[in-house]
Scaffold this motif. Structure first.
Motif, PDB file in Angstrom:
ATOM      1  N   ILE A 435       0.867  -1.175   0.000  1.00  0.00           N
ATOM      2  CA  ILE A 435       0.000   0.000   0.000  1.00  0.00           C
ATOM      3  C   ILE A 435       0.905   1.226   0.000  1.00  0.00           C
ATOM      4  O   ILE A 435       1.721   1.380   0.916  1.00  0.00           O
ATOM      5  CB  ILE A 435      -0.905   0.033   1.261  1.00  0.00           C
ATOM      6  CG1 ILE A 435      -1.527  -1.335   1.556  1.00  0.00           C
ATOM      7  CG2 ILE A 435      -1.940   1.152   1.163  1.00  0.00           C
ATOM      8  CD1 ILE A 435      -2.560  -1.810   0.594  1.00  0.00           C
ATOM      9  N   ASP A 436       0.753   2.084  -0.995  1.00  0.00           N
ATOM     10  CA  ASP A 436       1.654   3.233  -1.177  1.00  0.00           C
ATOM     11  C   ASP A 436       3.111   2.767  -1.073  1.00  0.00           C
ATOM     12  O   ASP A 436       3.475   1.824  -1.759  1.00  0.00           O
ATOM     13  CB  ASP A 436       1.315   4.360  -0.192  1.00  0.00           C
ATOM     14  CG  ASP A 436      -0.020   5.021  -0.542  1.00  0.00           C
ATOM     15  OD1 ASP A 436      -0.397   4.984  -1.739  1.00  0.00           O
ATOM     16  OD2 ASP A 436      -0.691   5.539   0.361  1.00  0.00           O
ATOM     17  N   ASP A 437       3.926   3.403  -0.212  1.00  0.00           N
ATOM     18  CA  ASP A 437       5.310   2.958  -0.135  1.00  0.00           C
ATOM     19  C   ASP A 437       5.561   2.117   1.111  1.00  0.00           C
ATOM     20  O   ASP A 437       6.703   1.966   1.556  1.00  0.00           O
ATOM     21  CB  ASP A 437       6.255   4.171  -0.176  1.00  0.00           C
ATOM     22  CG  ASP A 437       6.231   4.826  -1.555  1.00  0.00           C
ATOM     23  OD1 ASP A 437       6.277   4.070  -2.555  1.00  0.00           O
ATOM     24  OD2 ASP A 437       6.130   6.066  -1.638  1.00  0.00           O
ATOM     25  N   GLY A 438       4.489   1.547   1.642  1.00  0.00           N
ATOM     26  CA  GLY A 438       4.594   0.735   2.847  1.00  0.00           C
ATOM     27  C   GLY A 438       5.320  -0.572   2.599  1.00  0.00           C
ATOM     28  O   GLY A 438       5.813  -0.837   1.504  1.00  0.00           O
ATOM     29  N   PRO A 439       5.402  -1.401   3.649  1.00  0.00           N
ATOM     30  CA  PRO A 439       6.089  -2.688   3.498  1.00  0.00           C
ATOM     31  C   PRO A 439       5.278  -3.654   2.622  1.00  0.00           C
ATOM     32  O   PRO A 439       4.063  -3.520   2.520  1.00  0.00           O
ATOM     33  CB  PRO A 439       6.157  -3.206   4.937  1.00  0.00           C
ATOM     34  CG  PRO A 439       5.026  -2.539   5.642  1.00  0.00           C
ATOM     35  CD  PRO A 439       4.833  -1.204   4.991  1.00  0.00           C
ATOM     36  N   TRP A 440       5.979  -4.616   2.006  1.00  0.00           N
ATOM     37  CA  TRP A 440       5.300  -5.663   1.242  1.00  0.00           C
ATOM     38  C   TRP A 440       4.722  -6.676   2.212  1.00  0.00           C
ATOM     39  O   TRP A 440       5.427  -7.163   3.086  1.00  0.00           O
ATOM     40  CB  TRP A 440       6.264  -6.340   0.275  1.00  0.00           C
ATOM     41  CG  TRP A 440       6.634  -5.478  -0.898  1.00  0.00           C
ATOM     42  CD1 TRP A 440       7.731  -4.690  -1.030  1.00  0.00           C
ATOM     43  CD2 TRP A 440       5.873  -5.333  -2.104  1.00  0.00           C
ATOM     44  NE1 TRP A 440       7.717  -4.049  -2.242  1.00  0.00           N
ATOM     45  CE2 TRP A 440       6.592  -4.422  -2.933  1.00  0.00           C
ATOM     46  CE3 TRP A 440       4.672  -5.857  -2.587  1.00  0.00           C
ATOM     47  CZ2 TRP A 440       6.144  -4.037  -4.189  1.00  0.00           C
ATOM     48  CZ3 TRP A 440       4.225  -5.482  -3.837  1.00  0.00           C
ATOM     49  CH2 TRP A 440       4.949  -4.583  -4.629  1.00  0.00           C
ATOM     50  N   ARG A 441       3.436  -6.978   2.101  1.00  0.00           N
ATOM     51  CA  ARG A 441       2.764  -7.899   3.018  1.00  0.00           C
ATOM     52  C   ARG A 441       2.232  -9.109   2.254  1.00  0.00           C
ATOM     53  O   ARG A 441       1.647  -8.943   1.176  1.00  0.00           O
ATOM     54  CB  ARG A 441       1.570  -7.206   3.665  1.00  0.00           C
ATOM     55  CG  ARG A 441       1.941  -5.952   4.402  1.00  0.00           C
ATOM     56  CD  ARG A 441       1.931  -6.225   5.894  1.00  0.00           C
ATOM     57  NE  ARG A 441       2.003  -4.987   6.624  1.00  0.00           N
ATOM     58  CZ  ARG A 441       2.865  -4.775   7.615  1.00  0.00           C
ATOM     59  NH1 ARG A 441       3.705  -5.735   7.986  1.00  0.00           N
ATOM     60  NH2 ARG A 441       2.871  -3.625   8.246  1.00  0.00           N
ATOM     61  N   ALA A 442       2.407 -10.286   2.849  1.00  0.00           N
ATOM     62  CA  ALA A 442       2.014 -11.515   2.156  1.00  0.00           C
ATOM     63  C   ALA A 442       0.491 -11.650   2.050  1.00  0.00           C
ATOM     64  O   ALA A 442      -0.233 -11.401   3.017  1.00  0.00           O
ATOM     65  CB  ALA A 442       2.586 -12.721   2.886  1.00  0.00           C
TER      66      ALA A 442
END
Ligand SMILES: Nc1nc2c(c(=O)[nH]1)N[C@H]1C(S)=C(S)[C@@H](COP(=O)(O)O)O[C@H]1N2
Ligand SMILES: [Mo]
Length: 507
Positions: A435-442
């Protein structure tokens, strides 16, 4: 008559209509692909530079065929209008103009792939009829000079024009209907009952996440269609033969009945077009039923130096597939069924090839009638001639199907971000959402029956404040390789890059 130009234009357009209409009617006696507009269209497709074709597919997608036919008819009307105005001055020039058009048609009918000598007949007869109509209309338009008043002469010209228009229309519509009645294989297809596969397959448990943007199984109706066939090849099962030859010990010729008597398997396969853009929909997942191509090739005694199988369709398409993947034990099928039904005519009835892990243009020959075992250094197939890579691996790809781009979502309410990811015959091990520049989430992954299909994924997300959000997705393959985020065009070996959608969260 003061201005003759409208009369000339009308005559020309009518004459063009006669050529097309009569051509359609006579094509009923020959075959649908011999209709002048279809023959010209097919030849135009062959002669169009690859870059223009790509632009057309991008601009209008699968409506490209309508666009082509429409453009040809429009050009024809314009050319006809010019010929008509010319003919009012010098009939001979007008006739020559019609003749030139006829020659273009004859050239196309004779040089298009899989042409037959008889294919020129509809164009020749159509051209002759157009010349006759031109003479008649020009006479009727010029006769009024001797007439006592302009009124009756004008009426007479309008009457002849009306008659010619009605004739052209009746010939065209009647011809098309007659072609359907004579050549359509829909009825023959409806009579086919496919033998059951050795081990029946159903929708695998856990394969469908339900809330995903697209269903696990793409229905035959919704399955994308990409081919160069302006008139869909109509091959009756009783007429179908597949010849396997070239670098083999024994040539094989297979009939449809013989093919149905072979052991058939059902296998879920995700088929993808190399022209599919990041986020595009030229990809689908279906349960294909067919015989293993490798068994047939082994029976033919395939030579070890054969590295390319050139498959030909009844309409002259050539598709060059690498031999390796077809012989390595995967479910490379000579397919007769799709989602439990005989192949739809648009998808290759009576038989086509489908190979998990290869793009359609290097494997999935529809209406296949000939397989030649050969070598890449001896033959270049159709798409490769146009500059596409001869033997590219399928790209690892992921797509967001829900929410859709610029959709509004509600602050504080959970939305299921969902989609599919694929890397056929390699497999997808992980899908992540950002989401936007947030962390990559599985994301959560659906189970799959094999590595040969796409994998649905879902990621629940609750926007906490209003505003615009960019959602991105990336997949990781079974070997741990992360999806290439570098933007690449579909040409020449398939697009890369990450799919992103933008949504607005509102209160
Ligand atoms: N005879 C024939 N087979 C063909 C093609 C074609 O133009 N003619 N197009 C190929 C391409 S580029 C793709 S992506 C797949 C698409 O198959 P589908 O239309 O059943 O989805 O068919 C392949 N087989
Ligand atoms: Mo394709």
């Amino acid at each position: 008559m003061r201005s003759r130009i409208p009369v000339g234009l009308l005559i020309g357009v009518l004459v063009a209509g006669v050529a097309v209409g009569v051509g359609e009617l006579v094509a009923f006696l020959v075959r649908p692909a011999a209709a002048p507009v279809i023959a010209v269209g097919n030849r135009v497709i062959e002669l169009t530079p690859e870059s223009v074709k790509r632009w057309a597919i991008r601009a209008v997608g699968t409506d490209d065929k309508l666009l082509l036919i429409g453009s040809i008819l429009l050009l024809l009307a314009l050319f006809g209008a010019a010929v008509g105005t010319l003919a009012l001055r010098h009939l001979a020039f007008g006739l020559a103009g019609v003749g030139v058009l006829g020659l273009v048609g004859v050239y196309c009918a004779l040089t298009v792939a899989a042409a037959r000598g008889t294919d020129v007949i509809p164009t020749v007869v159509g051209t002759a009829a157009a010349m006759g109509a031109l003479v008649a209309l020009v006479r009727s338009a010029t006769a009024p000079a001797e007439a006592p008043t302009a009124g009756p002469a004008r009426r007479q010209f309008l009457q002849s024009s009306g008659a010619v228009a009605a004739l052209a229309l009746a010939a065209g519509v009647g011809g098309r209907l007659a072609q359907h009645a004579r050549f359509d294989v829909a009825a023959a297809r409806a009579r086919v009952t496919l033998p059951p596969p050795a081990t029946p397959q159903t929708v695998p448990v856990g394969a469908d996440l339900g809330r995903s943007g697209v269903p696990w199984r793409t229905s035959n109706r919704d399955f994308y269609r990409i081919d160069t066939a302006l008139s869909v090849p109509q091959i009756a099962p009783t007429d179908w033969r597949l010849r396997i030859h070239g670098l083999v010990d024994r040539e094989i010729t297979l009939t449809y009945d013989e093919l149905l008597r072979r052991p058939l398997v059902d296998h879920w396969i995700t088929l993808c077009c190399v022209s599919n853009e990041v986020g595009g929909n030229l990809v689908g997942n279906a349960l294909f039923r067919g015989a293993l191509l490798a068994d047939l090739l082994r029976e033919a005694g395939l030579h070890p130096d054969c590295d390319q199988l050139v498959m030909r369709s009844s309409d002259g398409m050539t598709i060059g597939a690498p031999t390796g993947p077809i012989m390595d034990g995967r479910a490379a099928l000579l397919a007769v069924g799709m989602n439990g039904a005989p192949l739809p005519v648009e998808h290759g009835f009576p038989a086509r090839v489908v190979v998990p892990g290869l793009y359609g243009y290097v494997s999935a020959c529809k209406w296949v009638v000939d397989i030649e075992a050969t070598r890449f250094d001896r033959f270049q197939a159709y798409w490769v001639n146009g500059g596409w890579a001869p033997n590219p691996p399928i790209r690892l790809m992921s797509r967001i199907d829900r929410p859709s781009n610029s959709e509004s979502v509600s602050v504080g309410e959970t939305v299921a971000i969902a989609g599919v990811a694929w890397d056929q015959h390699v497999g997808v091990s992980k899908v992540e959402v950002q989401i936007d520049d947030g962390p990559w989430r599985a994301a959560r992954l659906a189970t799959v029956p094999s590595t040969d299909t796409w994998r649905q994924w879902v990621y629940p997300w609750t926007p906490e404040k209003s505003g615009r959000y960019r959602l991105r997705v990336r997949a990781t393959d079974a070997g741990g390789r992360v999806q290439d985020d570098h933007d690449r065009d579909v040409f020449p070996a398939g697009a890369t890059g990450l799919h992103a959608v933008t949504v607005r969260a509102v209160i």
